[in-house]
Design an enzyme around this catalytic site. Structure first.
Site, PDB file in Angstrom:
ATOM      1  N   LYS A  76     -16.202   5.004 -13.230  1.00  0.00           N
ATOM      2  CA  LYS A  76     -15.018   5.325 -12.326  1.00  0.00           C
ATOM      3  C   LYS A  76     -14.142   5.798 -12.640  1.00  0.00           C
ATOM      4  O   LYS A  76     -14.743   6.121 -14.338  1.00  0.00           O
ATOM      5  CB  LYS A  76     -14.398   3.841 -12.809  1.00  0.00           C
ATOM      6  CG  LYS A  76     -13.634   3.979 -11.457  1.00  0.00           C
ATOM      7  CD  LYS A  76     -14.026   3.855 -10.049  1.00  0.00           C
ATOM      8  CE  LYS A  76     -13.340   3.383  -9.048  1.00  0.00           C
ATOM      9  NZ  LYS A  76     -13.599   2.893  -7.263  1.00  0.00           N
ATOM     10  N   ASP A 128     -11.956   7.941  -4.036  1.00  0.00           N
ATOM     11  CA  ASP A 128     -11.159   5.944  -4.251  1.00  0.00           C
ATOM     12  C   ASP A 128      -9.691   6.184  -3.581  1.00  0.00           C
ATOM     13  O   ASP A 128      -9.450   7.391  -2.932  1.00  0.00           O
ATOM     14  CB  ASP A 128     -11.262   5.240  -6.132  1.00  0.00           C
ATOM     15  CG  ASP A 128     -10.503   3.595  -5.779  1.00  0.00           C
ATOM     16  OD1 ASP A 128     -11.226   3.162  -5.658  1.00  0.00           O
ATOM     17  OD2 ASP A 128      -9.321   3.945  -6.031  1.00  0.00           O
TER      18      ASP A 128
HETATM   19  P1  NDP Z   1      -6.289   5.385   0.236  1.00  0.00           P
HETATM   20  O1  NDP Z   1      -6.148   6.252  -1.193  1.00  0.00           O
HETATM   21  O2  NDP Z   1      -6.995   5.692   0.860  1.00  0.00           O
HETATM   22  O3  NDP Z   1      -4.470   4.136   1.029  1.00  0.00           O
HETATM   23  C1  NDP Z   1      -4.691   3.116   0.168  1.00  0.00           C
HETATM   24  C2  NDP Z   1      -3.689   2.825   0.686  1.00  0.00           C
HETATM   25  O4  NDP Z   1      -2.939   1.887   0.074  1.00  0.00           O
HETATM   26  C3  NDP Z   1      -2.485   3.721   1.303  1.00  0.00           C
HETATM   27  O5  NDP Z   1      -2.280   2.875   1.949  1.00  0.00           O
HETATM   28  C4  NDP Z   1      -1.507   3.365   0.394  1.00  0.00           C
HETATM   29  O6  NDP Z   1      -0.439   3.647   0.693  1.00  0.00           O
HETATM   30  C5  NDP Z   1      -1.690   2.016  -0.081  1.00  0.00           C
HETATM   31  N1  NDP Z   1      -1.417   2.361  -1.485  1.00  0.00           N
HETATM   32  C6  NDP Z   1      -1.895   2.317  -2.598  1.00  0.00           C
HETATM   33  N2  NDP Z   1      -1.239   1.706  -3.667  1.00  0.00           N
HETATM   34  C7  NDP Z   1      -0.211   0.631  -3.433  1.00  0.00           C
HETATM   35  C8  NDP Z   1       0.746   0.719  -3.873  1.00  0.00           C
HETATM   36  N3  NDP Z   1       0.664   0.531  -5.399  1.00  0.00           N
HETATM   37  N4  NDP Z   1       1.539  -0.249  -3.448  1.00  0.00           N
HETATM   38  C9  NDP Z   1       1.056  -0.664  -1.840  1.00  0.00           C
HETATM   39  N5  NDP Z   1       0.445   0.633  -1.375  1.00  0.00           N
HETATM   40  C10 NDP Z   1      -0.315   0.788  -1.928  1.00  0.00           C
HETATM   41  O7  NDP Z   1      -7.169   4.426  -0.446  1.00  0.00           O
HETATM   42  P2  NDP Z   1      -8.875   3.796  -0.596  1.00  0.00           P
HETATM   43  O8  NDP Z   1      -8.564   3.671   0.904  1.00  0.00           O
HETATM   44  O9  NDP Z   1      -9.800   4.275  -0.098  1.00  0.00           O
HETATM   45  O10 NDP Z   1      -8.801   2.652  -0.787  1.00  0.00           O
HETATM   46  C11 NDP Z   1      -7.893   1.254  -0.887  1.00  0.00           C
HETATM   47  C12 NDP Z   1      -8.638  -0.009  -1.763  1.00  0.00           C
HETATM   48  O11 NDP Z   1     -10.112  -0.197  -1.803  1.00  0.00           O
HETATM   49  C13 NDP Z   1      -8.495   0.874  -3.585  1.00  0.00           C
HETATM   50  O12 NDP Z   1      -8.139  -1.023  -4.415  1.00  0.00           O
HETATM   51  C14 NDP Z   1     -10.028   0.970  -3.693  1.00  0.00           C
HETATM   52  O13 NDP Z   1     -10.173   0.780  -5.295  1.00  0.00           O
HETATM   53  C15 NDP Z   1     -11.089   0.304  -3.054  1.00  0.00           C
HETATM   54  N6  NDP Z   1     -12.130   0.679  -2.462  1.00  0.00           N
HETATM   55  C16 NDP Z   1     -12.264   1.569  -1.696  1.00  0.00           C
HETATM   56  C17 NDP Z   1     -13.275   1.981  -1.223  1.00  0.00           C
HETATM   57  C18 NDP Z   1     -13.506   3.055  -0.505  1.00  0.00           C
HETATM   58  O14 NDP Z   1     -14.900   3.511  -0.134  1.00  0.00           O
HETATM   59  N7  NDP Z   1     -12.386   4.009  -0.495  1.00  0.00           N
HETATM   60  C19 NDP Z   1     -14.910   1.619  -1.611  1.00  0.00           C
HETATM   61  C20 NDP Z   1     -14.143   0.619  -2.246  1.00  0.00           C
HETATM   62  C21 NDP Z   1     -13.340  -0.177  -3.147  1.00  0.00           C
HETATM   63  P3  NDP Z   1       0.556   4.821   0.024  1.00  0.00           P
HETATM   64  O15 NDP Z   1       0.372   6.708   1.299  1.00  0.00           O
HETATM   65  O16 NDP Z   1       2.088   4.475   0.989  1.00  0.00           O
HETATM   66  O17 NDP Z   1       0.428   5.334  -1.363  1.00  0.00           O
END
Ligand code: NDP
Length: 446
Positions: free
Chosen positions: A126, A166
């Site tokens: 990662k 991510d």
């Molecule tokens: P994105 O950046 O596309 O979206 C993240 C979302 O979560 C946004 O809506 C963001 O809101 C919100 N968010 C992030 N940090 C915070 C926080 N501290 N408090 C509240 N809301 C928060 O990321 P992904 O959708 O790609 O990833 C989301 C999760 O899924 C992570 O844990 C990632 O590790 C996991 N994941 C992702 C994969 C992938 O293929 N993308 C694969 C496997 C797991 P805002 O925009 O306001 O920050």
């Protein structure tokens, strides 16, 4: 925790001070491994588990770049190459101000077991940076990505380490990263990154895979309980890549999503979130959930402060970030009759919340099983790149569906074998662990 594992955990805490998320991830895995160490004590020999908790390589580097005002900005870049027993290191890059070594290590550690569970030949790693893309222009994001890759390129490769996206790293960032890699190396090495655009080596379904996969997993859990997603009220936290496509699959399988969130608050829309509008705001305009309420009108309402988990639902899908669902949130969900919870994000539920769900008999899927569809489809992207082929959407989605059913089966069967029927945490950890451990034993002390 098993008495042969307690000293391992104590050593991890001692050797990695201040890395709370990493300690939490290690503890969760070690707490699950008791039955396997009791049944097969050789797994606790030759420092196999101790070695598994120590990354093979950790890279930390300076990332200087110039903003639109001509000022020099400075960030820190990370890549943790955790375990390559099953294949090249594989895992995403996160760009978020909260990123530090402990977050990257927790994610890299989780990735080892998740990748093993997929059944694909990929190790765990990662990376990321404390860079915040929010509010930055495209040109600034490009210059940051180019500077980041100018160091990272020497550590990665199709057979070495294959990053992906991510939090904060989507199609735009991956494009800039791949462009710089291609330029520096003078090679069109498609297999070095996954999550690429469809016109330059990407795979169908990769964008949708994590969210779709999470919901396929939920569907399997519900089937086991004689239920389905039809008519089921769902709450999804986040509104990023994972959240949006989890919501899309819920609709496709007959359910309804009534709330979503971002870091500024959450929206409740009892008629069902209009996903077309949400995608337009989040994917195209990079807007906030408040824009959704302004534009949707009707009964949609914005809540700032409070928790999205106070919204009563049958299925809860935490898809935002680590430790976003606490014991208090779990109590609220249980009180409101939640039936299943699946982690679309990595480690979004605190350990107390997980325990509460399990004690209450709620079907609970840990992230390393439920969100493994993303990395599994990345491995399918690597397969297509290696054979210079590209598959259509339907075929690729069917592959994903089969992989998620297999992961569900493997977790359920392993939990049963080790005396914890219905406990997907134990099933995922033991099943992921044994495969990696067997490979490490075969390789000797390296
Ligand atoms: P994105 O950046 O596309 O979206 C993240 C979302 O979560 C946004 O809506 C963001 O809101 C919100 N968010 C992030 N940090 C915070 C926080 N501290 N408090 C509240 N809301 C928060 O990321 P992904 O959708 O790609 O990833 C989301 C999760 O899924 C992570 O844990 C990632 O590790 C996991 N994941 C992702 C994969 C992938 O293929 N993308 C694969 C496997 C797991 P805002 O925009 O306001 O920050």
């Amino acid at each position: 925790m098993h008495d042969r594992l307690t000293p391992v955990f104590e050593e991890v805490v001692r050797r990695n001070p201040g890395e709370a998320e990493f300690h939490q991830a290690v503890r969760e895995v070690l707490e699950s491994l008791g039955p396997v160490v009791s049944k097969h004590p050789h797994y606790a020999d030759a420092a196999i588990i101790r070695r598994m908790c120590e990354p093979e390589r950790q890279i930390i580097f300076r990332v200087p770049w110039v903003d639109d005002a001509g000022e020099v900005q400075l960030n820190r870049g990370f890549r943790v190459e955790f375990n390559s027993a099953l294949g090249p290191y594989k895992g995403g890059l996160r760009f978020h101000p909260s990123v530090y070594l402990g977050i990257v290590k927790f994610l890299g550690f989780e990735q080892i077991f998740k990748n093993s569970l997929t059944g694909m030949p990929i190790g765990g790693g990662k990376g990321g940076s404390d860079f915040d893309p929010k509010g930055r222009s495209d040109a600034e994001v490009m210059r940051f990505c180019q500077s980041f890759m100018t160091e990272l390129y020497r550590h990665i490769g199709e057979y070495t380490d294959v990053p992906a996206g991510d939090i904060g790293v989507g199609g735009r960032e991956l494009g800039y990263l791949f462009g710089q890699y291609k330029r520096i190396t003078n090679q069109y090495e498609s297999g070095v990154l996954t999550g690429k655009g469809l016109t330059w080596g990407g795979s169908q379904v990769r964008t949708e895979a994590t969210g779709y996969g999470t919901v396929f997993f939920v569907d399997e859990m519900l089937k086991r309980r004689g239920r389905s997603l039809d008519g089921v009220k769902t709450v999804v936290s986040g509104s990023g890549n994972v959240a949006i496509y989890a919501a899309e699959k819920v609709y496709q399988l007959g359910g309804r999503v009534i709330a979503m969130s971002d870091s500024s608050g959450y929206v409740v829309d009892e008629d069902g979130i209009d996903l077309y509008l949400m995608k337009d705001i989040k994917e195209k305009r990079r807007g906030r959930v408040s824009d959704y309420v302004d534009e949707r009108g009707g009964g949609a309402r914005l809540v700032t402060g409070g928790s999205v988990w106070d919204v009563p639902c049958d299925v809860a899908l935490p898809c935002a970030t680590q430790n976003e669902l606490t014991a208090e949130d779990a109590a609220s969900l249980i009180r409101n009759g939640v039936v299943a919870v699946a982690e679309g994000a990595n480690m979004p539920c605190t350990p107390d919340a997980v325990r509460a769900f399990q004690d209450a008999g709620v079907a609970f899927a840990p992230g390393k099983a439920a969100n493994a569809g993303g990395v599994a489809t990345s491995a399918l992207e690597m397969q297509q790149n290696a054979s210079r082929d590209s598959w259509n959407f339907a075929y690729t989605e069917e592959r994903l569906h089969v992989i998620m059913r297999d992961i569900h089966e493997r977790c359920a069967a392993t939990a049963e074998e080790y005396g914890a029927p219905g406990n997907y945490v134990v099933g995922a950890n033991i099943s992921g662990f044994t495969k990696v451990a067997d490979a490490m034993i075969a390789f000797g002390v390296i």
